[in-house]
Motif scaffolding. Structure first.
Motif, PDB file in Angstrom:
ATOM      1  N   GLU A 128       0.815  -1.212   0.000  1.00 50.60           N
ATOM      2  CA  GLU A 128       0.000   0.000   0.000  1.00 50.60           C
ATOM      3  C   GLU A 128       0.851   1.266   0.000  1.00 50.60           C
ATOM      4  OE1 GLU A 128      -3.320   0.156  -0.244  1.00 50.60           O
ATOM      5  OE2 GLU A 128      -3.335  -2.034  -0.466  1.00 50.60           O
ATOM      6  N   ILE A 129       2.112   1.162   0.452  1.00 55.20           N
ATOM      7  CA  ILE A 129       2.906   2.392   0.596  1.00 55.20           C
ATOM      8  C   ILE A 129       4.261   2.342  -0.100  1.00 55.20           C
ATOM      9  CG2 ILE A 129       1.817   2.865   2.818  1.00 55.20           C
ATOM     10  CD1 ILE A 129       4.452   2.057   4.151  1.00 55.20           C
ATOM     11  N   ARG A 130       4.718   1.167  -0.560  1.00 57.57           N
ATOM     12  CA  ARG A 130       6.107   1.060  -1.005  1.00 57.57           C
ATOM     13  C   ARG A 130       6.421   1.934  -2.210  1.00 57.57           C
ATOM     14  NH1 ARG A 130       5.241  -5.250  -2.217  1.00 57.57           N
ATOM     15  NH2 ARG A 130       4.136  -5.140  -4.205  1.00 57.57           N
ATOM     16  N   VAL A 131       5.514   2.002  -3.187  1.00 55.41           N
ATOM     17  CA  VAL A 131       5.793   2.811  -4.379  1.00 55.41           C
ATOM     18  C   VAL A 131       5.809   4.284  -4.023  1.00 55.41           C
ATOM     19  CG1 VAL A 131       4.952   3.479  -6.659  1.00 55.41           C
ATOM     20  CG2 VAL A 131       4.910   1.070  -5.979  1.00 55.41           C
ATOM     21  N   GLY A 132       4.807   4.729  -3.277  1.00 47.48           N
ATOM     22  CA  GLY A 132       4.744   6.141  -2.914  1.00 47.48           C
ATOM     23  C   GLY A 132       5.900   6.560  -2.025  1.00 47.48           C
ATOM     24  N   PRO A 190       4.729  -7.270 -12.847  1.00 45.71           N
ATOM     25  CA  PRO A 190       3.525  -6.584 -13.301  1.00 45.71           C
ATOM     26  C   PRO A 190       3.079  -5.420 -12.416  1.00 45.71           C
ATOM     27  CG  PRO A 190       2.908  -8.548 -12.095  1.00 45.71           C
ATOM     28  CD  PRO A 190       4.423  -8.501 -12.085  1.00 45.71           C
ATOM     29  N   GLU A 191       3.831  -5.111 -11.367  1.00 51.93           N
ATOM     30  CA  GLU A 191       3.377  -4.103 -10.410  1.00 51.93           C
ATOM     31  C   GLU A 191       3.123  -2.751 -11.081  1.00 51.93           C
ATOM     32  OE1 GLU A 191       4.600  -2.486  -5.976  1.00 51.93           O
ATOM     33  OE2 GLU A 191       6.196  -3.089  -7.352  1.00 51.93           O
ATOM     34  N   ASP A 192       2.015  -2.143 -10.744  1.00 54.19           N
ATOM     35  CA  ASP A 192       1.673  -0.817 -11.249  1.00 54.19           C
ATOM     36  C   ASP A 192       2.381   0.245 -10.414  1.00 54.19           C
ATOM     37  OD1 ASP A 192       0.553   1.459 -12.299  1.00 54.19           O
ATOM     38  OD2 ASP A 192      -1.497   1.034 -11.612  1.00 54.19           O
ATOM     39  N   LEU A 193       3.265   1.003 -11.050  1.00 54.91           N
ATOM     40  CA  LEU A 193       4.000   2.043 -10.332  1.00 54.91           C
ATOM     41  C   LEU A 193       3.259   3.378 -10.306  1.00 54.91           C
ATOM     42  CD1 LEU A 193       7.635   1.307 -11.562  1.00 54.91           C
ATOM     43  CD2 LEU A 193       6.538   0.600  -9.435  1.00 54.91           C
ATOM     44  N   GLY A 194       2.075   3.409 -10.870  1.00 55.79           N
ATOM     45  CA  GLY A 194       1.261   4.619 -10.791  1.00 55.79           C
ATOM     46  C   GLY A 194       1.804   5.756 -11.637  1.00 55.79           C
ATOM     47  N   ASP A 195       1.344   6.963 -11.316  1.00 53.86           N
ATOM     48  CA  ASP A 195       1.692   8.118 -12.149  1.00 53.86           C
ATOM     49  C   ASP A 195       2.905   8.888 -11.636  1.00 53.86           C
ATOM     50  OD1 ASP A 195       0.650   9.265  -9.892  1.00 53.86           O
ATOM     51  OD2 ASP A 195      -1.036  10.259 -10.899  1.00 53.86           O
ATOM     52  N   THR A 254      22.883 -28.330 -10.293  1.00 55.23           N
ATOM     53  CA  THR A 254      23.028 -26.952 -10.771  1.00 55.23           C
ATOM     54  C   THR A 254      21.657 -26.301 -10.885  1.00 55.23           C
ATOM     55  OG1 THR A 254      25.059 -27.468 -11.980  1.00 55.23           O
ATOM     56  CG2 THR A 254      23.860 -25.488 -12.663  1.00 55.23           C
ATOM     57  N   LYS A 255      21.551 -25.124 -10.316  1.00 56.44           N
ATOM     58  CA  LYS A 255      20.296 -24.364 -10.314  1.00 56.44           C
ATOM     59  C   LYS A 255      20.468 -23.123 -11.178  1.00 56.44           C
ATOM     60  CE  LYS A 255      17.047 -22.202  -7.017  1.00 56.44           C
ATOM     61  NZ  LYS A 255      16.746 -22.042  -5.578  1.00 56.44           N
ATOM     62  N   ARG A 256      19.475 -22.859 -12.028  1.00 53.70           N
ATOM     63  CA  ARG A 256      19.533 -21.671 -12.895  1.00 53.70           C
ATOM     64  C   ARG A 256      18.675 -20.555 -12.304  1.00 53.70           C
ATOM     65  NH1 ARG A 256      19.369 -22.640 -19.107  1.00 53.70           N
ATOM     66  NH2 ARG A 256      21.414 -23.374 -18.438  1.00 53.70           N
ATOM     67  N   TYR A 257      19.307 -19.403 -12.142  1.00 54.05           N
ATOM     68  CA  TYR A 257      18.632 -18.229 -11.595  1.00 54.05           C
ATOM     69  C   TYR A 257      18.406 -17.190 -12.689  1.00 54.05           C
ATOM     70  CZ  TYR A 257      20.013 -19.794  -6.867  1.00 54.05           C
ATOM     71  OH  TYR A 257      20.190 -20.493  -5.696  1.00 54.05           O
ATOM     72  N   LEU A 258      17.260 -16.537 -12.621  1.00 56.93           N
ATOM     73  CA  LEU A 258      16.968 -15.369 -13.449  1.00 56.93           C
ATOM     74  C   LEU A 258      16.852 -14.166 -12.525  1.00 56.93           C
ATOM     75  CD1 LEU A 258      15.995 -13.860 -16.043  1.00 56.93           C
ATOM     76  CD2 LEU A 258      13.662 -14.563 -15.400  1.00 56.93           C
ATOM     77  N   SER A 259      17.697 -13.162 -12.740  1.00 58.43           N
ATOM     78  CA  SER A 259      17.593 -11.895 -11.996  1.00 58.43           C
ATOM     79  C   SER A 259      17.046 -10.842 -12.932  1.00 58.43           C
ATOM     80  CB  SER A 259      18.971 -11.467 -11.471  1.00 58.43           C
ATOM     81  OG  SER A 259      19.453 -12.375 -10.515  1.00 58.43           O
ATOM     82  N   GLU A 260      15.961 -10.203 -12.515  1.00 59.47           N
ATOM     83  CA  GLU A 260      15.362  -9.147 -13.330  1.00 59.47           C
ATOM     84  C   GLU A 260      15.499  -7.803 -12.622  1.00 59.47           C
ATOM     85  OE1 GLU A 260      11.576  -9.202 -15.881  1.00 59.47           O
ATOM     86  OE2 GLU A 260      10.888  -8.343 -13.976  1.00 59.47           O
ATOM     87  N   LEU A 261      16.087  -6.856 -13.314  1.00 61.45           N
ATOM     88  CA  LEU A 261      16.238  -5.490 -12.813  1.00 61.45           C
ATOM     89  C   LEU A 261      15.170  -4.617 -13.457  1.00 61.45           C
ATOM     90  CD1 LEU A 261      17.859  -3.184 -11.397  1.00 61.45           C
ATOM     91  CD2 LEU A 261      19.256  -3.068 -13.477  1.00 61.45           C
ATOM     92  N   ARG A 262      14.368  -3.976 -12.620  1.00 62.89           N
ATOM     93  CA  ARG A 262      13.337  -3.045 -13.110  1.00 62.89           C
ATOM     94  C   ARG A 262      13.778  -1.620 -12.794  1.00 62.89           C
ATOM     95  NH1 ARG A 262       7.567  -2.930 -10.148  1.00 62.89           N
ATOM     96  NH2 ARG A 262       8.968  -2.235  -8.492  1.00 62.89           N
ATOM     97  N   LEU A 263      13.814  -0.773 -13.810  1.00 63.59           N
ATOM     98  CA  LEU A 263      14.234   0.621 -13.652  1.00 63.59           C
ATOM     99  C   LEU A 263      13.102   1.559 -14.054  1.00 63.59           C
ATOM    100  CD1 LEU A 263      17.807   0.457 -15.262  1.00 63.59           C
ATOM    101  CD2 LEU A 263      17.214   0.330 -12.833  1.00 63.59           C
ATOM    102  N   ALA A 264      12.803   2.521 -13.196  1.00 64.22           N
ATOM    103  CA  ALA A 264      11.782   3.528 -13.497  1.00 64.22           C
ATOM    104  C   ALA A 264      12.199   4.844 -12.847  1.00 64.22           C
ATOM    105  CB  ALA A 264      10.414   3.100 -12.994  1.00 64.22           C
ATOM    106  N   HIS A 265      11.984   5.948 -13.549  1.00 61.40           N
ATOM    107  CA  HIS A 265      12.375   7.263 -13.048  1.00 61.40           C
ATOM    108  C   HIS A 265      11.188   7.968 -12.403  1.00 61.40           C
ATOM    109  CE1 HIS A 265      16.449   7.535 -14.781  1.00 61.40           C
ATOM    110  NE2 HIS A 265      15.949   6.759 -15.738  1.00 61.40           N
ATOM    111  N   ARG A 266      11.458   8.669 -11.325  1.00 60.84           N
ATOM    112  CA  ARG A 266      10.411   9.476 -10.707  1.00 60.84           C
ATOM    113  C   ARG A 266      10.105  10.642 -11.635  1.00 60.84           C
ATOM    114  NH1 ARG A 266      10.361  13.375  -5.305  1.00 60.84           N
ATOM    115  NH2 ARG A 266       8.439  14.385  -5.944  1.00 60.84           N
ATOM    116  N   ARG A 267       8.813  10.884 -11.860  1.00 55.38           N
ATOM    117  CA  ARG A 267       8.408  11.998 -12.729  1.00 55.38           C
ATOM    118  C   ARG A 267       8.682  13.331 -12.026  1.00 55.38           C
ATOM    119  NH1 ARG A 267       5.467  10.115 -17.077  1.00 55.38           N
ATOM    120  NH2 ARG A 267       4.448   8.100 -16.831  1.00 55.38           N
TER     121      ARG A 267
END
Length: 267
Positions: A128-132, A190-195, A254-267
């Motif tokens: 509820e608060i992490r993005v803001g 899929p998280e919505d980062l809002g406006d 052997t275990k295969r890992y996928l690391s995903e980096l998500r980048l978004a700029h504050r407006r």
């Protein structure tokens, strides 16, 4: 339950530091030149050390007191801190401050940060608060960088297919018939980062890590779901998995890992 699970990581900080893999070095190159960084949930300082090495000035928040203490040691930070105090150290080219606090309630400093980093920790913050709150911590144009990690198809495929039967036998919460998916089948976060943020850009990194039975059990005992499993069920599960690994030629998987980096700029 969510609050209880996220606090399990502090129960065995030394194991967490010993067993958990770090992050692909190329991931941190995407953050750009040295900057003021707020790191959320630094754990034992795995990502923190990479950030320091790249010249960043890091303020790292960690909920668990034992994890925070270990992070100070692994980053070379000395001294004692409480929930409001900080100590700092100069790294190879950057600096670090480790603060034992809850990000949801920690008072944000007056001067905003250039980058907010959360390496496999953002999903543990109140949705509820992490993005803001991340936006509040950033200057206009500042960067939100979150990392998620997935176990994907690859490595010792036959072992992980057989391991699914062990989970169905011992863990009541296991969905029957689950199978690992290739990284191409894993959707982006899929998280919505809002406006308050620009549309995110994603970068993906794959890597294989090989484990002995002891090493793999160590990793599993750092996962909140395994730690929360009833003791007799956990013991049975880990014993079955150990038997499976011992049957693999060479006694290693052997275990295969996928690391995903998500980048978004504050407006």
């Amino acid at each position: 339950m969510h609050e209880l699970l996220r606090r399990t990581f502090d129960e065995d900080a030394e194991r967490y530091h010993r067993a958990r893999p770090g992050y692909p070095p190329a991931l941190f190159d995407e953050l750009g030149p040295p900057a003021r960084i707020l790191e959320i949930g630094c754990g034992t300082g795995q990502a923190t050390r990479d950030l320091i090495a790249r010249g960043h000035q890091v303020t790292a928040i960690e909920l668990g007191p034992d994890l925070a203490a270990l992070a100070r040691r692994t980053t070379g930070t000395t001294g004692t801190t409480g929930t409001t105090g900080t100590t700092g150290t100069t790294g190879t080219t950057g600096t670090a401050q480790i603060i034992n606090a809850d990000f949801e309630t920690w008072p944000l400093p007056v001067e905003p940060f250039d980058i907010v980093v959360a390496a496999t920790s953002f999903h543990w913050i109140d949705p509820e608060i992490r993005v803001g709150r991340a936006a509040d911590a950033l200057r206009p144009g500042g960067l939100l960088a979150t990392v998620t990690t997935e176990h994907v198809l690859g490595g010792t495929v036959d072992f992980f297919a057989a391991a699914q039967e062990c989970y169905e036998r011992w863990d009541p919460g296991t969905t029957p018939g689950l199978r690992l998916q290739p990284s191409s089948a894993i959707p982006h976060d899929p998280e919505d980062l809002g406006d308050r943020f620009t549309p995110p850009v994603f970068h993906r990194f794959e890597r294989d890590i090989t484990y002995t039975a002891d090493e793999y059990i160590d990793v599993l005992l750092t996962y909140s779901g395994h730690r929360a499993l009833r003791e007799d069920l956990r013991t049975g599960l880990l014993a079955d998995l150990r038997t499976l690994i011992d049957r693999v030629p060479g006694g290693r998987i052997t275990k295969r890992y996928l690391s995903e980096l998500r980048l978004a700029h504050r407006r």
